[in-house]
Design an enzyme around this catalytic site. Structure first.
Site, short mmCIF file in Angstrom:
data_model
loop_
_atom_site.label_atom_id
_atom_site.label_comp_id
_atom_site.label_asym_id
_atom_site.label_seq_id
_atom_site.Cartn_x
_atom_site.Cartn_y
_atom_site.Cartn_z
CD GLU A 69 -56.37 1.74 -6.25
OE1 GLU A 69 -57.11 2.68 -6.18
OE2 GLU A 69 -56.41 1.00 -7.40
CB CYS A 113 -54.75 2.71 -12.69
SG CYS A 113 -54.33 4.00 -11.43
#
Length: 222
Positions: A104, A132
């Site tokens: 990401e 996360c």
């Protein structure tokens, strides 16, 4: 007593319960989609929008590249409001020796550089595994318009499974989130990779072959 996590005197909202049997795409939260700054068409909030499957398929292909290179197979794709791909990349934490090189984070950076603007509020990020806490923070910083993930992460999922990091009072941006797009394929990809890794570790090291004898020195020709 109400359940929740205390953080600086603030109790975080309880993450939405997602039954394990549910693998159909679902809109977890509309976030700030009602605000003026939401630049994606609201049809993007449909969990069955055709762009979701197409983009997640690309993310799965990126995850396969990561797995083949020895990294945990996670892939990410950033798409703008016209459906154009701005970035597609994968986890490179082991390869780069960089603890922040999650798929990401790399995808957000590449997308921002491609347009010369870090504001991605007219874009959607697709990732094969739920972000996360670090990646969720990066998504907030990028003002991402929409987050779409495949497999839920029961250990560190910060969008909905373990916590709702973007919903805290410290977050000035709450992106809409869709879960379970191609969830079975994403989960199988991770499960197969970890299973193979355990099998490789369980195999005893191969015995070294016989050491060839050292060549005997020859006498110089007279």
């Amino acid at each position: 007593m109400r359940r929740g996590n205390w953080i600086g005197g603030w109790r975080s909202p309880r993450p939405p319960r997602i039954p394990r049997a549910v693998v159909e795409p679902v809109l977890l939260t509309a976030g700030h989609a009602a605000r003026k700054g939401f630049l994606l068409d609201r049809t993007w909030l449909d969990p069955h929008h055709p762009c979701h499957v197409q983009s997640m398929t690309l993310a799965i292909a990126q995850a396969a590249i990561a797995g083949a290179a020895g990294d945990v197979p996670v892939g990410a794709v950033v798409v703008d409001c016209s459906g154009h791909i701005l970035a597609q990349t994968h986890n490179q934490k082991q390869r780069l020796g960089d603890p922040t090189a999650h798929a990401e984070v790399l995808a957000l950076g590449a997308a921002g550089r491609s347009r010369g603007n870090w504001h991605l509020n007219d874009c959607a990020l697709y990732v094969t595994l739920e972000p996360c806490p670090m990646c969720t923070g990066a998504l907030v910083q990028a003002r991402i318009g929409l987050v779409v993930f495949g497999a839920a992460d029961p250990k560190t999922g910060a969008i909905a499974t373990v916590g709702t990091l973007a919903a805290g009072p410290w977050s000035n941006h709450r992106p809409p989130a869709i879960a379970h797009v191609l969830a079975e394929q994403c989960q199988r990809q991770l499960t197969d990779w970890f299973s193979q890794r355990r099998r490789d570790r369980a195999q005893p090291p191969s015995a070294p072959g016989p050491v060839p004898p050292e060549p005997q020195p020859t006498s110089p020709t007279q």
